[in-house]
Design a protein around this motif. Structure first.
Motif, short mmCIF file in Angstrom:
data_model
loop_
_atom_site.label_atom_id
_atom_site.label_comp_id
_atom_site.label_asym_id
_atom_site.label_seq_id
_atom_site.Cartn_x
_atom_site.Cartn_y
_atom_site.Cartn_z
N THR A 1 51.94 43.50 34.35
CA THR A 1 52.60 42.34 34.95
C THR A 1 51.74 41.08 34.90
O THR A 1 52.07 40.08 35.53
N CYS A 2 50.66 41.13 34.13
CA CYS A 2 49.71 40.01 34.07
C CYS A 2 49.20 39.86 32.65
O CYS A 2 48.84 40.85 32.01
N PRO A 3 49.15 38.65 32.10
CA PRO A 3 48.56 38.48 30.77
C PRO A 3 47.06 38.71 30.82
O PRO A 3 46.41 38.41 31.82
N LYS A 4 46.52 39.26 29.75
CA LYS A 4 45.09 39.59 29.73
C LYS A 4 44.19 38.40 30.04
O LYS A 4 43.18 38.55 30.74
N PRO A 5 44.49 37.17 29.58
CA PRO A 5 43.59 36.04 29.90
C PRO A 5 43.45 35.75 31.39
O PRO A 5 42.53 35.04 31.79
N LEU A 6 44.36 36.30 32.21
CA LEU A 6 44.26 36.06 33.65
C LEU A 6 43.61 37.21 34.41
O LEU A 6 43.48 37.16 35.64
N ILE A 7 43.18 38.25 33.71
CA ILE A 7 42.42 39.32 34.35
C ILE A 7 41.07 38.76 34.79
O ILE A 7 40.41 38.04 34.03
N ARG A 8 40.67 39.11 36.00
CA ARG A 8 39.45 38.54 36.57
C ARG A 8 38.22 39.34 36.18
O ARG A 8 38.20 40.57 36.24
N VAL A 9 37.19 38.61 35.80
CA VAL A 9 35.87 39.16 35.52
C VAL A 9 34.86 38.30 36.27
O VAL A 9 34.85 37.07 36.11
N ALA A 10 34.06 38.93 37.10
CA ALA A 10 33.07 38.21 37.92
C ALA A 10 33.73 37.09 38.73
O ALA A 10 33.19 35.99 38.86
N GLY A 11 34.92 37.38 39.26
CA GLY A 11 35.55 36.47 40.20
C GLY A 11 36.44 35.40 39.62
O GLY A 11 37.05 34.63 40.38
N ARG A 12 36.57 35.33 38.30
CA ARG A 12 37.47 34.31 37.73
C ARG A 12 38.16 34.84 36.49
O ARG A 12 37.65 35.73 35.80
N PRO A 13 39.35 34.31 36.17
CA PRO A 13 40.10 34.80 35.02
C PRO A 13 39.33 34.63 33.71
O PRO A 13 38.54 33.69 33.55
N LEU A 14 39.59 35.54 32.80
CA LEU A 14 38.91 35.50 31.51
C LEU A 14 39.06 34.15 30.83
O LEU A 14 38.10 33.62 30.25
N ILE A 15 40.26 33.56 30.89
CA ILE A 15 40.45 32.29 30.19
C ILE A 15 39.58 31.19 30.79
O ILE A 15 39.19 30.24 30.10
N ASP A 16 39.25 31.29 32.07
CA ASP A 16 38.38 30.30 32.69
C ASP A 16 36.95 30.40 32.18
O ASP A 16 36.23 29.39 32.10
N HIS A 17 36.53 31.61 31.83
CA HIS A 17 35.21 31.76 31.20
C HIS A 17 35.20 31.02 29.85
O HIS A 17 34.22 30.34 29.51
N LEU B 1 33.11 27.30 28.55
CA LEU B 1 32.34 27.04 27.33
C LEU B 1 32.79 25.74 26.68
O LEU B 1 31.96 24.95 26.20
N ALA B 2 34.10 25.51 26.65
CA ALA B 2 34.60 24.25 26.09
C ALA B 2 34.17 23.07 26.93
O ALA B 2 33.78 22.02 26.39
N ASP B 3 34.21 23.20 28.25
CA ASP B 3 33.78 22.12 29.13
C ASP B 3 32.30 21.79 28.90
O ASP B 3 31.91 20.62 28.85
N ASP B 4 31.50 22.83 28.78
CA ASP B 4 30.05 22.64 28.60
C ASP B 4 29.74 22.00 27.25
O ASP B 4 28.79 21.22 27.12
N PHE B 5 30.56 22.31 26.24
CA PHE B 5 30.30 21.76 24.89
C PHE B 5 30.52 20.27 24.85
O PHE B 5 29.75 19.53 24.25
N GLY B 6 31.57 19.80 25.50
CA GLY B 6 31.88 18.37 25.46
C GLY B 6 33.35 18.13 25.22
O GLY B 6 34.15 19.06 25.15
N PRO B 7 33.74 16.86 25.06
CA PRO B 7 35.17 16.53 24.93
C PRO B 7 35.80 17.20 23.71
O PRO B 7 35.31 17.08 22.59
#
Length: 226
Positions: free
Chosen positions: A23-39, A43-49
């Motif tokens: 009932t949940c897409p894999k990118p929203l499964i939580r790892v270390a307290g946040r969804p995988l897609i947020d991890h 990385l994109a945020d840290d890289f830059g615009p």
């Protein structure tokens, strides 16, 4: 010059996750307290615009709701899922011209930002694609054979003890030559390898594939060791 756009692959069914993705897409499964897609987005945020796009198919409504305030455009795949190659081709109008980053959303990383590593090694006049890899011996969550061998000239060929991590830069021209609507990027990589344009670089830190339920604990252990 490095790309200014990234596609986050987030459309898959996540069948190897079993009931976790019923009932949940894999990118929203939580790892270390946040969804995988947020991890991946971190990385994109840290890289830059970057122009950021995610493809969506399975439970796309949940993914859209999660990303609503994250400045991420959605490339909806319907009625059928298009696989990695077809999904990237469909997202091109949102990504713009030129080479792009792509990043799988079912992995976690330590060490250097993978996008920065790719950008430093990218030679657009020489390379059709640059894939970030890790040695099979340090690929957590991955028990299959390796994917590639890295030659002394930086070119990749099939076989060997390197695992593709799901991060790359590639020119998108060859996508237009594939007739099928749904296809894997392996089809394009094979053509690039034949033309001498498929290159690789090795990640300097840790990497864990979170494709199965047991990968969650492995990934959380990797992150806890940082």
């Amino acid at each position: 010059m490095s790309p200014n756009a990234i596609l986050l692959f987030a459309a898959g069914f996540g069948t190897r996750m079993g009931p976790l993705t019923r009932t949940c897409p894999k990118p929203l499964i939580r790892v270390a307290g946040r969804p995988l897609i947020d991890h991946a987005l971190a990385l994109a945020d840290d890289f830059g615009p970057l122009t950021r796009v995610a493809n969506a198919h399975y439970h796309a409504d949940q993914l859209a709701a999660h990303l609503a305030d994250r400045d991420v455009a959605l490339s909806h795949e319907a009625p059928e899922i298009l696989e990695t190659g077809g999904g990237l081709r469909k997202a091109l109008p949102l990504l713009g011209q030129g080479p792009v980053f792509t990043l799988n959303t079912d992995a976690v990383w330590t060490g250097s930002n993978p996008l920065a590593t790719l950008a430093r090694a990218w030679q657009p006049d020489r390379m059709q694609a640059l894939l970030l890899c890790v040695p099979l011996t340090s690929a957590l969550g991955r028990d299959a054979p390796g994917d590639f061998h890295l030659g002394p000239d930086g070119r990749l060929r099939r076989g060997g003890d390197l695992v593709y991590t799901g991060a790359q830069i590639l020119h998108t021209d060859l996508l237009q030559e594939v007739r099928e609507p749904a296809f894997s990027l392996n089809v394009v990589w094979n053509k690039m390898a034949e033309q001498g344009g498929l290159f690789g670089v090795v990640h300097d830190g840790g990497w864990c594939d979170v494709g199965r339920p047991e990968g969650i604990a492995l990934a959380e252990g990797l992150l806890a060791d940082v």
